[in-house]
Design an enzyme around this catalytic site. Structure first.
Site, PDB file in Angstrom:
ATOM      1  CG  HIS A 307      -2.195   0.975   1.510  1.00 36.41           C
ATOM      2  ND1 HIS A 307      -2.887   1.375   0.505  1.00 36.41           N
ATOM      3  CD2 HIS A 307      -2.991   0.629   2.228  1.00 36.41           C
ATOM      4  CE1 HIS A 307      -3.924   2.030   0.948  1.00 36.41           C
ATOM      5  NE2 HIS A 307      -3.978   2.094   1.659  1.00 36.41           N
ATOM      6  CG  HIS A 346      -4.193   0.260  -7.821  1.00 42.80           C
ATOM      7  ND1 HIS A 346      -5.628   0.174  -7.875  1.00 42.80           N
ATOM      8  CD2 HIS A 346      -4.027   1.023  -7.481  1.00 42.80           C
ATOM      9  CE1 HIS A 346      -6.348   1.157  -6.954  1.00 42.80           C
ATOM     10  NE2 HIS A 346      -4.856   1.903  -7.263  1.00 42.80           N
ATOM     11  CG  ASP A 402       2.978   4.263  -3.474  1.00 47.89           C
ATOM     12  OD1 ASP A 402       2.655   5.851  -2.828  1.00 47.89           O
ATOM     13  OD2 ASP A 402       1.881   3.058  -3.500  1.00 47.89           O
TER      14      ASP A 402
HETATM   15  N1  CMC Z   1       4.888  -6.308 -10.145  1.00 48.83           N
HETATM   16  C1  CMC Z   1       4.824  -7.050 -11.196  1.00 48.83           C
HETATM   17  N2  CMC Z   1       3.494  -8.380 -11.394  1.00 48.83           N
HETATM   18  C2  CMC Z   1       2.064  -7.660 -10.558  1.00 48.83           C
HETATM   19  C3  CMC Z   1       2.395  -6.580  -9.527  1.00 48.83           C
HETATM   20  C4  CMC Z   1       4.017  -5.757  -9.964  1.00 48.83           C
HETATM   21  N3  CMC Z   1       3.854  -4.625  -9.466  1.00 48.83           N
HETATM   22  N4  CMC Z   1       1.591  -6.210  -9.351  1.00 48.83           N
HETATM   23  C5  CMC Z   1       0.434  -7.361  -9.972  1.00 48.83           C
HETATM   24  N5  CMC Z   1       1.491  -8.033 -10.413  1.00 48.83           N
HETATM   25  C6  CMC Z   1       1.065  -9.098 -11.216  1.00 48.83           C
HETATM   26  C7  CMC Z   1       0.309 -10.263 -10.002  1.00 48.83           C
HETATM   27  O1  CMC Z   1       2.313 -11.202 -10.387  1.00 48.83           O
HETATM   28  C8  CMC Z   1      -0.404 -10.918 -11.152  1.00 48.83           C
HETATM   29  O2  CMC Z   1       0.453 -12.066 -12.115  1.00 48.83           O
HETATM   30  P1  CMC Z   1      -0.507 -13.254 -12.084  1.00 48.83           P
HETATM   31  O3  CMC Z   1      -2.082 -13.655 -12.566  1.00 48.83           O
HETATM   32  O4  CMC Z   1       0.875 -14.307 -13.053  1.00 48.83           O
HETATM   33  O5  CMC Z   1      -0.562 -13.821 -10.643  1.00 48.83           O
HETATM   34  C9  CMC Z   1      -1.045 -10.118 -11.236  1.00 48.83           C
HETATM   35  O6  CMC Z   1      -0.676  -8.730 -12.217  1.00 48.83           O
HETATM   36  C10 CMC Z   1      -2.880  -9.828 -10.689  1.00 48.83           C
HETATM   37  O7  CMC Z   1      -1.345  -9.315  -9.210  1.00 48.83           O
HETATM   38  P2  CMC Z   1      -2.442  -9.450  -7.849  1.00 48.83           P
HETATM   39  O8  CMC Z   1      -1.133  -9.117  -6.759  1.00 48.83           O
HETATM   40  O9  CMC Z   1      -3.396 -10.564  -8.037  1.00 48.83           O
HETATM   41  O10 CMC Z   1      -3.217  -7.736  -8.013  1.00 48.83           O
HETATM   42  P3  CMC Z   1      -3.830  -7.528  -6.372  1.00 48.83           P
HETATM   43  O11 CMC Z   1      -4.829  -6.777  -7.102  1.00 48.83           O
HETATM   44  O12 CMC Z   1      -4.125  -8.122  -5.071  1.00 48.83           O
HETATM   45  O13 CMC Z   1      -2.502  -6.129  -5.330  1.00 48.83           O
HETATM   46  C11 CMC Z   1      -1.305  -4.152  -5.477  1.00 48.83           C
HETATM   47  C12 CMC Z   1      -2.407  -4.914  -6.656  1.00 48.83           C
HETATM   48  C13 CMC Z   1      -1.289  -3.691  -6.232  1.00 48.83           C
HETATM   49  C14 CMC Z   1      -1.331  -4.717  -3.920  1.00 48.83           C
HETATM   50  C15 CMC Z   1       0.182  -5.430  -6.502  1.00 48.83           C
HETATM   51  O14 CMC Z   1      -0.196  -4.321  -8.142  1.00 48.83           O
HETATM   52  C16 CMC Z   1       1.362  -4.864  -6.256  1.00 48.83           C
HETATM   53  O15 CMC Z   1       1.442  -5.208  -5.324  1.00 48.83           O
HETATM   54  N6  CMC Z   1       1.937  -4.066  -6.632  1.00 48.83           N
HETATM   55  C17 CMC Z   1       3.519  -3.689  -6.370  1.00 48.83           C
HETATM   56  C18 CMC Z   1       3.481  -2.301  -4.635  1.00 48.83           C
HETATM   57  C19 CMC Z   1       2.233  -1.156  -4.806  1.00 48.83           C
HETATM   58  O16 CMC Z   1       3.042  -0.291  -5.940  1.00 48.83           O
HETATM   59  N7  CMC Z   1       1.740  -0.745  -4.278  1.00 48.83           N
HETATM   60  C20 CMC Z   1       1.316   0.860  -4.105  1.00 48.83           C
HETATM   61  C21 CMC Z   1       0.010   0.186  -4.326  1.00 48.83           C
HETATM   62  S1  CMC Z   1      -0.428   2.437  -5.896  1.00 48.83           S
HETATM   63  C22 CMC Z   1      -0.934   3.370  -4.125  1.00 48.83           C
HETATM   64  C23 CMC Z   1      -1.627   2.113  -2.653  1.00 48.83           C
HETATM   65  O17 CMC Z   1      -2.699   2.188  -2.901  1.00 48.83           O
HETATM   66  O18 CMC Z   1      -1.236   2.875  -1.608  1.00 48.83           O
END
Ligand code: CMC
Length: 465
Positions: A307, A346, A402
């Site tokens: 987050h 996201h 971010d």
């Molecule tokens: N880098 C590489 N692959 C990614 C990323 C990433 N940053 N984010 C998602 N994916 C892939 C993930 O591996 C998955 O692939 P697969 O379907 O093959 O398993 C797919 O995309 C869906 O990902 P998820 O983790 O199930 O998505 P989610 O909705 O649960 O998580 C998230 C969203 C923001 C936690 C995630 O994208 C992430 O961990 N990003 C990196 C951390 C980050 O930048 N966080 C800030 C978010 S925006 C500001 C805020 O609200 O705080």
């Protein structure tokens, strides 16, 4: 080089133009119509798709990449508004009149003076704690009397105001002394009598929200100062919220350009739908717990790297990569190690995050002004190209808020470990607005889990196991 405030507005409006060219303009019907409870919806892990409540506060269109606060496009708010005005809008549901805005700005400025809280906070070894942990602690210390959010509508919150008053020596020079002189000094400025909102001008039941918006900023600045071995600074009478926050945090009077860019950063982070920290605040408030504890829960949830904590991780990652040329090799390694790239992806946005659309060109502008940012900005751009070409089309992964914010904060001389507290300073407005709205028709949050454990286990005493 030599950018002006008009350039900042132009950059925001150009980002708006690009966003509008690339995205259509219809809302998503399933997330914008009124509902008859109970409703049916498809829920994924992590409550994906779950609908928890109705709101008039903000709207995120994940497919198109829109962000709207109370009907106003985020691009317009960034181009023309201020954090104070945006906070008023989120809390009160409408833009303030000139008089209301003036009063609100002075009220927030006055409430950034929280010597009792600062004194209590500095009795802990704040400089050794994680800044978000210290921020949560300071937020709890701001509460001087018990206040239940459920009491908000009963109009009895007048007595909940934090009882900060002149009782701690403040530094009078921004450079500060390493060893402060403990003597009681006159405040730099005395609030004029009319700064407190009259009962007519401001409803009583938002007193705690005003304290929190102003106070969390002052607490964040106090933590930043403590980590530099400095005492807190009090707000200056001629600076707005963003300017004072920067001044109190860095000990340096910000340039008008820095103040404006920080104002935009705060607007961009002020609210964002039912994100984890907002939900955490709402869950705590729904028990009719204390509003300061509810906001503390938001701060706790925000601190994680998935987050708000991602903005610190992004800067660490860019430093680890080192240069734009090193990006392809680093990314190959990250893919092999199944690492998530910080600052990308996201839960809701499956298009370019509008906040990143604004922050990227602002980071570019600031990098153009400061040679030490050129390399880190170029590395970020190269990484964006690499990640988007690999994952943009297939997985709808783009930079999020971010990704570029850290570069912006670094240009202002803010240490990386304080970045997530800046996110919290802004988001307090959204947390408060959403808590207040939810409490109008409060129902305690209570989802269920599917039990997949066993039944009929036979209990054995410890010596027989
Ligand atoms: N880098 C590489 N692959 C990614 C990323 C990433 N940053 N984010 C998602 N994916 C892939 C993930 O591996 C998955 O692939 P697969 O379907 O093959 O398993 C797919 O995309 C869906 O990902 P998820 O983790 O199930 O998505 P989610 O909705 O649960 O998580 C998230 C969203 C923001 C936690 C995630 O994208 C992430 O961990 N990003 C990196 C951390 C980050 O930048 N966080 C800030 C978010 S925006 C500001 C805020 O609200 O705080």
């Amino acid at each position: 080089m030599g950018y002006t405030l008009d350039d900042v507005t132009r950059i925001v409006l150009e980002a708006k133009e690009r966003a509008h060219q690339e995205t259509g303009n219809e809302p998503e019907p399933e997330f914008t119509s009124t509902v008859e409870w109970p409703i049916e919806c498809t829920v994924g892990p992590g409550l994906e798709g779950a609908i928890a409540c109705e709101t008039k506060i903000g709207y995120v269109n994940g497919k198109k990449g829109w962000l709207i606060y109370r009907g106003y496009d985020i691009f317009d708010l960034c181009a023309y508004s201020t954090f104070e005005e945006t906070s008023f809008l989120l809390l009160h549901g409408r833009l303030p009149s000139e008089t209301e805005l003036d009063l609100f700005c002075r009220t927030l400025r006055r409430r950034m003076f929280i010597p009792k809280t600062q004194r209590s906070l500095l009795s802990f070894a704040v400089e050794e704690r994680n800044p978000m942990d210290a921020l949560r602690l300071g937020t709890n210390l701001m509460r001087q009397k018990q206040i239940r959010p459920g009491a908000l509508n009963a109009g009895i919150t007048g007595e909940t105001v934090a009882s900060d008053e002149d009782s701690i020596p403040m530094e009078t020079k921004p450079t500060g002394w390493k060893k402060p002189v403990y003597e009681f000094l006159e405040r730099l400025f005395r609030p004029v009598q009319d700064v407190e909102p009259s009962a007519d001008a401001m409803p009583d039941d938002v007193e705690s929200f005003y304290n929190l918006i102003a106070g969390v900023a002052a607490v964040s600045a106090t933590i930043g100062r403590a980590r530099q071995g400095r005492m807190p600074l009090e707000p200056l009478p001629d600076l707005g919220f963003a300017g004072n926050y920067l001044y109190m945090l860095t000990g340096r009077r910000p340039s008008p350009l820095e103040e404006r860019v920080m104002d935009i950063c705060l607007i961009l982070h002020a609210d964002h739908g039912m994100n984890a920290s907002t939900f955490a605040s709402m869950v705590v408030a729904s028990t009719l717990s204390d509003i300061y504890l509810a906001i503390g829960a938001g701060i706790s949830a925000l601190s994680g790297p998935l987050h708000g904590g991602a903005n610190v991780e992004v800067v660490n990652m860019l430093e680890e990569i080192g240069s734009p040329e090193a990006v392809p090799k680093w990314y190959k390694m990250a893919v092999a190690e199944k690492r998530k790239v910080m600052g990308f992806g996201h839960r809701v946005y499956k298009a370019y995050d509008p906040r990143a659309r604004i922050l990227a060109p602002l980071a570019e502008m600031l990098a153009d002004e400061s040679p030490e940012l050129v390399s880190i900005y170029a590395t970020a751009r190269a990484l964006e190209t690499e990640v988007v070409s690999a994952l943009g089309e297939e997985k709808k992964i783009f930079p999020n808020v971010d990704f570029y914010s850290g570069i912006v904060y670094r240009s202002m001389g803010i240490p990386a470990d304080m970045y997530t507290t800046i996110f919290a300073v802004a988001r307090v407005s959204g947390w408060c607005a959403r808590v207040a709205e939810y409490l109008e028709h409060n129902r305690i949050f209570r989802p269920r889990a599917i039990y997949t454990g066993t039944f009929d286990e036979q209990y054995k005493p410890a010596d027989e196991r």
